[in-house]
Scaffold this motif. Structure first.
Motif, PDB file in Angstrom:
ATOM      1  N   ILE A   5       0.838  -1.194   0.000  1.00  0.00           N
ATOM      2  CA  ILE A   5       0.000   0.000   0.000  1.00  0.00           C
ATOM      3  C   ILE A   5       0.876   1.249   0.000  1.00  0.00           C
ATOM      4  CG2 ILE A   5      -1.687   1.363   1.319  1.00  0.00           C
ATOM      5  CD1 ILE A   5      -2.816  -1.264   2.374  1.00  0.00           C
ATOM      6  N   LEU A   6       0.566   2.174  -0.901  1.00  0.00           N
ATOM      7  CA  LEU A   6       1.225   3.484  -0.917  1.00  0.00           C
ATOM      8  C   LEU A   6       0.300   4.469  -0.230  1.00  0.00           C
ATOM      9  CD1 LEU A   6       3.387   5.512  -1.751  1.00  0.00           C
ATOM     10  CD2 LEU A   6       2.273   5.685  -3.988  1.00  0.00           C
ATOM     11  N   LEU A   7       0.771   5.048   0.868  1.00  0.00           N
ATOM     12  CA  LEU A   7      -0.005   5.994   1.661  1.00  0.00           C
ATOM     13  C   LEU A   7       0.482   7.408   1.368  1.00  0.00           C
ATOM     14  CD1 LEU A   7      -1.988   6.713   3.938  1.00  0.00           C
ATOM     15  CD2 LEU A   7      -0.226   6.065   5.579  1.00  0.00           C
ATOM     16  N   VAL A  17      -0.245   7.050  12.069  1.00  0.00           N
ATOM     17  CA  VAL A  17      -1.323   6.257  12.665  1.00  0.00           C
ATOM     18  C   VAL A  17      -1.824   5.214  11.669  1.00  0.00           C
ATOM     19  CG1 VAL A  17      -3.688   6.317  13.532  1.00  0.00           C
ATOM     20  CG2 VAL A  17      -2.039   8.029  14.300  1.00  0.00           C
ATOM     21  N   LEU A  18      -2.077   5.654  10.425  1.00  0.00           N
ATOM     22  CA  LEU A  18      -2.560   4.710   9.421  1.00  0.00           C
ATOM     23  C   LEU A  18      -1.519   3.637   9.124  1.00  0.00           C
ATOM     24  CD1 LEU A  18      -4.422   6.967   6.822  1.00  0.00           C
ATOM     25  CD2 LEU A  18      -5.418   5.357   8.451  1.00  0.00           C
ATOM     26  N   GLU A  19      -0.259   4.034   9.073  1.00  0.00           N
ATOM     27  CA  GLU A  19       0.809   3.060   8.826  1.00  0.00           C
ATOM     28  C   GLU A  19       0.809   1.979   9.906  1.00  0.00           C
ATOM     29  OE1 GLU A  19       5.630   2.955   7.956  1.00  0.00           O
ATOM     30  OE2 GLU A  19       4.788   4.544   9.224  1.00  0.00           O
ATOM     31  N   ALA A  20       0.654   2.391  11.157  1.00  0.00           N
ATOM     32  CA  ALA A  20       0.648   1.430  12.263  1.00  0.00           C
ATOM     33  C   ALA A  20      -0.523   0.453  12.144  1.00  0.00           C
ATOM     34  CB  ALA A  20       0.584   2.173  13.601  1.00  0.00           C
ATOM     35  N   TYR A  21      -1.694   0.982  11.820  1.00  0.00           N
ATOM     36  CA  TYR A  21      -2.880   0.123  11.665  1.00  0.00           C
ATOM     37  C   TYR A  21      -2.715  -0.838  10.491  1.00  0.00           C
ATOM     38  CZ  TYR A  21      -6.109   2.094  15.122  1.00  0.00           C
ATOM     39  OH  TYR A  21      -6.740   2.454  16.300  1.00  0.00           O
ATOM     40  N   LEU A  22      -2.194  -0.332   9.392  1.00  0.00           N
ATOM     41  CA  LEU A  22      -2.052  -1.160   8.189  1.00  0.00           C
ATOM     42  C   LEU A  22      -1.002  -2.246   8.379  1.00  0.00           C
ATOM     43  CD1 LEU A  22      -2.286   1.658   5.490  1.00  0.00           C
ATOM     44  CD2 LEU A  22      -3.980  -0.137   5.920  1.00  0.00           C
ATOM     45  N   LYS A  23       0.115  -1.897   9.020  1.00  0.00           N
ATOM     46  CA  LYS A  23       1.154  -2.894   9.270  1.00  0.00           C
ATOM     47  C   LYS A  23       0.663  -3.954  10.236  1.00  0.00           C
ATOM     48  CE  LYS A  23       5.388  -0.357   8.184  1.00  0.00           C
ATOM     49  NZ  LYS A  23       6.683   0.167   8.709  1.00  0.00           N
ATOM     50  N   ILE A  50      -3.506   2.377  -3.431  1.00  0.00           N
ATOM     51  CA  ILE A  50      -3.025   3.702  -3.019  1.00  0.00           C
ATOM     52  C   ILE A  50      -4.080   4.374  -2.156  1.00  0.00           C
ATOM     53  CG2 ILE A  50      -2.304   6.002  -3.787  1.00  0.00           C
ATOM     54  CD1 ILE A  50      -1.310   4.712  -6.377  1.00  0.00           C
ATOM     55  N   VAL A  51      -3.658   4.861  -0.987  1.00  0.00           N
ATOM     56  CA  VAL A  51      -4.499   5.703  -0.145  1.00  0.00           C
ATOM     57  C   VAL A  51      -4.046   7.131  -0.401  1.00  0.00           C
ATOM     58  CG1 VAL A  51      -5.227   6.270   2.197  1.00  0.00           C
ATOM     59  CG2 VAL A  51      -4.732   3.890   1.598  1.00  0.00           C
ATOM     60  N   LEU A  52      -4.931   7.962  -0.944  1.00  0.00           N
ATOM     61  CA  LEU A  52      -4.524   9.254  -1.474  1.00  0.00           C
ATOM     62  C   LEU A  52      -5.318  10.408  -0.864  1.00  0.00           C
ATOM     63  CD1 LEU A  52      -2.974  10.953  -3.632  1.00  0.00           C
ATOM     64  CD2 LEU A  52      -4.787  10.351  -5.246  1.00  0.00           C
ATOM     65  N   ASP A  53      -4.609  11.300  -0.170  1.00  0.00           N
ATOM     66  CA  ASP A  53      -5.232  12.502   0.371  1.00  0.00           C
ATOM     67  C   ASP A  53      -5.406  13.524  -0.750  1.00  0.00           C
ATOM     68  OD1 ASP A  53      -6.258  14.335   2.191  1.00  0.00           O
ATOM     69  OD2 ASP A  53      -4.280  15.161   2.655  1.00  0.00           O
ATOM     70  N   LEU A  54      -6.525  14.242  -0.743  1.00  0.00           N
ATOM     71  CA  LEU A  54      -6.772  15.223  -1.798  1.00  0.00           C
ATOM     72  C   LEU A  54      -5.994  16.519  -1.590  1.00  0.00           C
ATOM     73  CD1 LEU A  54     -10.597  14.951  -2.558  1.00  0.00           C
ATOM     74  CD2 LEU A  54      -8.667  13.901  -3.737  1.00  0.00           C
TER      75      LEU A  54
END
Length: 240
Positions: A5-7, A17-23, A50-54
């Protein structure tokens, strides 16, 4: 093999935070904090999602999405602080597979990602399946989600692909606008458009696949009822 996943988010706290949850859920995670870096890593890492912020500091997430969609069908989950209907629909139209509105629960993001991967794995069961029409004038690869016209791959939005693939799998069957709207929303795909918005997507799709959009051969209007697919199936279409 773990999914990659590319964040993409310029807010360090959100990324961490998202990285910790995803890992914790077993995913391999790469991070980009701006649009240019996101495009480079999307090309080198070749992520599965890909998780992409606008809201990015250099180029917008919408533009990043458009550029990625020129060459890739990688699933994209958008993160947005914009809660208006127009902004959400625009994200889907330009190529996102789903979106989450800020503020959000990190667990919700993980659940959305899991749902997207389930859809991808479900699609993989049709690996190698192609539908072809009019002596291969139109070819639809149901696994790669690619559409060819005259041997050339054309760029379509996720909504356009869903519309065409559903119509093409049942030539001659008439679909009402509501039928097509429901088809778009199957398997958890988020789309909050209206019945008449289908007309706009059909119009745009005709411009891409028809030799003459005013005299279509593939997507036909059934007045007072909706639309049907008018292409002539080639013999190899095993699923029809």
């Amino acid at each position: 093999m773990r999914e990659t996943i590319l964040l993409v988010d310029d807010e360090k706290m959100i990324s961490e935070v998202l990285e910790a949850y995803l890992k914790k859920d077993g995913y391999q995670v790469f991070i980009a904090d701006n649009g240019i870096d996101a495009l480079k890593k999307a090309d080198t890492v070749q992520p599965d999602l890909i998780v992409l912020d606008l809201m990015l500091p250099d180029i917008s997430g919408e533009e990043v999405c458009r550029l990625i969609r020129k060459d890739s069908e990688v699933p994209i989950l958008m993160l947005t602080a914009k809660s208006g209907e127009a902004e959400r629909i625009n994200g889907i139209v330009i190529g996102a597979d789903d979106y989450v509105t800020k503020p959000f629960s990190p667990r919700e993001v993980v659940v959305r990602i899991q749902a997207i991967f389930r859809r991808v794995k479900k699609s993989s069961k049709t690996s190698g399946m192609e539908l072809s029409f009019n002596k291969q004038g139109l070819v639809i690869n149901l696994f790669k989600r690619e559409i060819e016209i005259g041997g050339q791959i054309i760029n379509v939005t996720p909504i356009e692909y869903r519309l065409l693939s559903n119509l093409a799998q049942h030539p001659g069957r008439v679909y009402s606008r509501m039928d097509l709207l429901e088809k778009i929303q199957e398997d958890g795909f988020s789309y909050e458009g209206y019945e008449r918005s289908i007309d706009t997507h059909i119009k745009n799709l005709r411009k891409k696949i028809e030799a003459d959009a005013r005299d279509p051969k593939y997507i036909l209007t059934v007045f007072g009822m909706g639309y049907k697919f008018g292409g002539s199936p080639d013999v190899k279409n095993a699923s029809i």
